[in-house]
Motif scaffolding. Structure first.
Motif, PDB file in Angstrom:
ATOM      1  N   ARG A  51       0.828  -1.206   0.000  1.00 17.78           N
ATOM      2  CA  ARG A  51       0.000   0.000   0.000  1.00 17.78           C
ATOM      3  C   ARG A  51       0.864   1.259   0.000  1.00 17.78           C
ATOM      4  O   ARG A  51       0.505   2.266  -0.620  1.00 17.78           O
ATOM      5  N   ALA A  52       1.979   1.201   0.693  1.00 17.94           N
ATOM      6  CA  ALA A  52       2.869   2.367   0.720  1.00 17.94           C
ATOM      7  C   ALA A  52       3.407   2.666  -0.670  1.00 17.94           C
ATOM      8  O   ALA A  52       3.468   3.838  -1.093  1.00 17.94           O
ATOM      9  N   TRP A  53       3.783   1.626  -1.419  1.00 18.61           N
ATOM     10  CA  TRP A  53       4.294   1.858  -2.773  1.00 18.61           C
ATOM     11  C   TRP A  53       3.195   2.387  -3.679  1.00 18.61           C
ATOM     12  O   TRP A  53       3.433   3.283  -4.510  1.00 18.61           O
ATOM     13  N   LEU A  54       1.984   1.871  -3.528  1.00 20.78           N
ATOM     14  CA  LEU A  54       0.878   2.308  -4.383  1.00 20.78           C
ATOM     15  C   LEU A  54       0.600   3.808  -4.223  1.00 20.78           C
ATOM     16  O   LEU A  54       0.151   4.459  -5.159  1.00 20.78           O
ATOM     17  N   ARG A  55       0.874   4.337  -3.043  1.00 16.22           N
ATOM     18  CA  ARG A  55       0.664   5.770  -2.834  1.00 16.22           C
ATOM     19  C   ARG A  55       1.646   6.617  -3.632  1.00 16.22           C
ATOM     20  O   ARG A  55       1.453   7.825  -3.787  1.00 16.22           O
ATOM     21  N   SER A  56       2.680   5.982  -4.169  1.00 14.30           N
ATOM     22  CA  SER A  56       3.693   6.724  -4.921  1.00 14.30           C
ATOM     23  C   SER A  56       3.401   6.770  -6.414  1.00 14.30           C
ATOM     24  O   SER A  56       4.130   7.429  -7.169  1.00 14.30           O
ATOM     25  N   VAL A  57       2.355   6.055  -6.865  1.00 19.83           N
ATOM     26  CA  VAL A  57       2.021   6.044  -8.286  1.00 19.83           C
ATOM     27  C   VAL A  57       0.570   6.497  -8.476  1.00 19.83           C
ATOM     28  O   VAL A  57      -0.209   6.537  -7.528  1.00 19.83           O
TER      29      VAL A  57
END
Length: 273
Positions: free
Chosen positions: A108-114
């Protein structure tokens, strides 16, 4: 894909799942039978150790993306590099869905970056019945034959919303790359009314592409066919799994009544192409 790479991916998957307490959906039925004609897998090594992986899985015009990074190599931008390297590959796709386990904080943390928006979720379900289901005489499973090709495509069109050309490409590829899996047709009323596909990996069997023609739905044929498939696998000591969209209440009810229970959840986010 080479055998050593598959072994490396399995080892990385085990390390990530144990560290986060999650289940990753790597679609091993497709991953283990990749066609080298297309680049769909992106691997990142540190010396001889695989520390990052991203895979693309095409279902008609939809492409699903799933990947992982070794816990000791996170916050180094590795997954972003893999994702950027993969972006030319979904060319022609109508949609790209980014997959992450529902309980994965790092995902989820990575998804917030895209740039992406939530699309849907599905459950991974495992059969937990105490006894092998009995066979129903009015419904039977038989192995798929070449003459079944057109019906299998039609089932994908009417049950899974494939376009005709997508159904052809998808089924041709499954038949060509059918590693460790078997294709069955569902028979009832003296006719072929549906299909089911089973992928086996050691002591684990996964059910895919389960579909019944609309005009034969609501008669209990799907439930009885599923029971036969489960009985066939469980009778050989296999653990049996399947996926279901959370929003598909009918299928969820069918699987629950057939002895399946929720094992984990996968969330999908639509990437803004």
């Amino acid at each position: 894909m080479r055998e050593q790479q598959l072994t490396d991916i399995k080892q990385l998957q085990q390390a990530v799942e144990q560290y986060e307490g999650i289940d990753l959906k790597l679609n091993w039925d497709m991953l283990s039978s990749r066609d080298d004609k297309f680049q769909e897998d992106f691997l990142y090594y540190d010396a001889d150790q695989l520390v990052g992986f991203l895979g693309l899985y095409r279902f008609g015009s939809k492409v699903e993306v799933c990947g992982m990074i070794h816990p000791a190599y996170r916050r180094k931008g590795i997954f972003t590099k893999l994702f950027k390297a993969s972006l030319p590959s979904p060319n022609g796709a109508r949609s790209v869905l980014l997959n992450t386990p529902g309980s994965s904080e790092s995902g989820r943390a990575w998804l917030r970056s895209v740039s992406c928006t939530y699309e849907e979720s599905e459950y991974l379900m495992r059969w937990s019945g105490e006894s092998v289901p009995e066979s129903a005489e009015e419904v039977s499973l038989r192995q798929s034959l070449p003459d079944d090709a057109e019906l299998k495509k039609q089932l994908d069109i009417v049950c899974f919303n494939f376009e005709p050309d997508e159904a052809k490409e998808y089924n041709d590829r499954l038949e060509r790359d059918g590693y460790q899996q078997e294709f069955y047709m569902i028979e009832a009323e003296g006719k072929t009314v549906g299909k089911i596909r089973i992928h086996r990996d050691q002591q684990r069997s996964e059910i895919y592409g389960f579909a019944v023609l609309p005009e034969f739905q609501g008669k209990g044929y799907g439930r009885k066919a599923l029971q036969q498939a489960v009985g066939m696998e469980a009778g050989q000591g296999q653990s049996v799994y399947l996926d279901v969209q959370i929003e598909n209440k009918h299928a969820l009810s069918l699987y629950t009544a057939s002895g399946f229970h929720k094992e984990s959840q996968q969330d999908y986010y639509r990437y803004q192409l």
